[in-house]
Enzyme design. Structure first.
Site, mmCIF file in Angstrom:
data_model
loop_
_atom_site.group_PDB
_atom_site.id
_atom_site.type_symbol
_atom_site.label_atom_id
_atom_site.label_comp_id
_atom_site.label_asym_id
_atom_site.label_seq_id
_atom_site.Cartn_x
_atom_site.Cartn_y
_atom_site.Cartn_z
ATOM 1 N N LYS A 83 58.779 -58.518 -8.289
ATOM 2 C CA LYS A 83 59.490 -59.008 -9.602
ATOM 3 C C LYS A 83 60.847 -58.652 -9.772
ATOM 4 C CE LYS A 83 57.084 -60.159 -14.097
ATOM 5 N NZ LYS A 83 56.157 -59.491 -15.098
HETATM 6 C C1 E4P Z 1 55.349 -61.505 -17.866
HETATM 7 O O1 E4P Z 1 55.495 -61.513 -16.654
HETATM 8 C C2 E4P Z 1 55.441 -60.318 -18.957
HETATM 9 O O2 E4P Z 1 54.724 -59.204 -18.249
HETATM 10 C C3 E4P Z 1 54.784 -60.689 -20.092
HETATM 11 O O3 E4P Z 1 54.053 -61.898 -20.109
HETATM 12 C C4 E4P Z 1 55.661 -60.220 -21.183
HETATM 13 O O4 E4P Z 1 54.797 -60.706 -22.426
HETATM 14 P P1 E4P Z 1 55.165 -60.118 -23.810
HETATM 15 O O5 E4P Z 1 56.227 -61.085 -24.328
HETATM 16 O O6 E4P Z 1 53.843 -60.519 -24.658
HETATM 17 O O7 E4P Z 1 55.562 -58.693 -23.600
#
Ligand code: E4P
Length: 217
Positions: A83
């Site tokens: 990522k």
């Molecule tokens: C995506 O890969 C992130 O880990 C996640 O969806 C972020 O979500 P949040 O905005 O609830 O922290």
């Protein structure tokens, strides 16, 4: 639509995995921090449990350092999706990794232009953050629809991974739009099964079964 679970909590992943509701996992540095565990150790445990892609995020911001971190993360297991953040260095790293056959999830996407760049960089997944846009009064679901249209216009194979999902309604909305994947916290995925009329109907059926003395085994 594939379901990824957005957590580094191995017990929560195991519970959903036993329900056959996990097509993959996404983590981020905040979720790893919340787990209180070493990133390499907890990510390995998740990869051993889940067959699908497990996103593990770099914390470097410059290209060379991202490459070094990404290669280390990729050594954990074959189902790692590296990522990287949606920055110019992240896009360059994305291209390098995907050219080597590695899955890449480009994260922190908040605009259609960013998603277009990620597709051109060969991203396996683009992660538009629905909830965080909603938080600032911008329609996060509209972004998912815009990206769907753009990717379909040109046949881009990058999968739209709707992220920052905050409710069961977000899940069905993303499915209606045609997101390829949605990643959500365990509680949101479980909440998809809830309906007040299901509870009410089941209570009535069980009461009638008891009254009638129905026994099956
Ligand atoms: C995506 O890969 C992130 O880990 C996640 O969806 C972020 O979500 P949040 O905005 O609830 O922290």
């Amino acid at each position: 639509m594939k379901f990824f679970v957005d957590t580094a909590d191995v017990d929560a992943i195991r519970e959903l995995n036993d329900l056959n509701l996990v097509d993959g996992v996404t983590t981020n540095p905040s979720l790893i921090a919340k787990s209180g565990r070493d990133i390499l150790e907890v990510t390995k445990e998740i990869c051993d449990m889940v067959d699908g892609p497990v996103s593990a995020e770099v914390v470097a911001t410059e290209y060379e350092a991202m490459i070094e971190e990404g290669r280390k993360l990729a050594e954990i297991a074959p189902n790692i999706a590296i990522k990287v953040p949606l920055t110019l260095d992240g896009l360059r790293a994305c291209k390098t990794f995907t050219s080597e056959g590695q899955m890449v999830n480009v994260t922190l996407c908040f605009s259609a232009n960013q998603a277009l760049l990620a597709a051109k960089a060969g991203a396996t997944f683009i992660s538009p953050f629905v909830g965080r846009l909603d938080d600032i009064n911008i329609d996060g679901l509209e972004l998912i629809a815009d990206i769907r249209q753009i990717y379909d216009n040109y046949g881009y194979e990058t999968q739209i991974l709707a992220a920052s999902i905050r409710s069961a309604n977000h899940m069905s909305d993303c499915a209606k739009i045609g997101a390829d994947v949605a990643t959500a916290p365990p509680a949101v995925i479980k909440a998809m099964a809830n309906h007040v009329l299901t509870d009410k109907g089941l209570a009535a059926f069980l009461s009638d079964a008891k009254t009638a003395g129905i026994k099956i085994v």
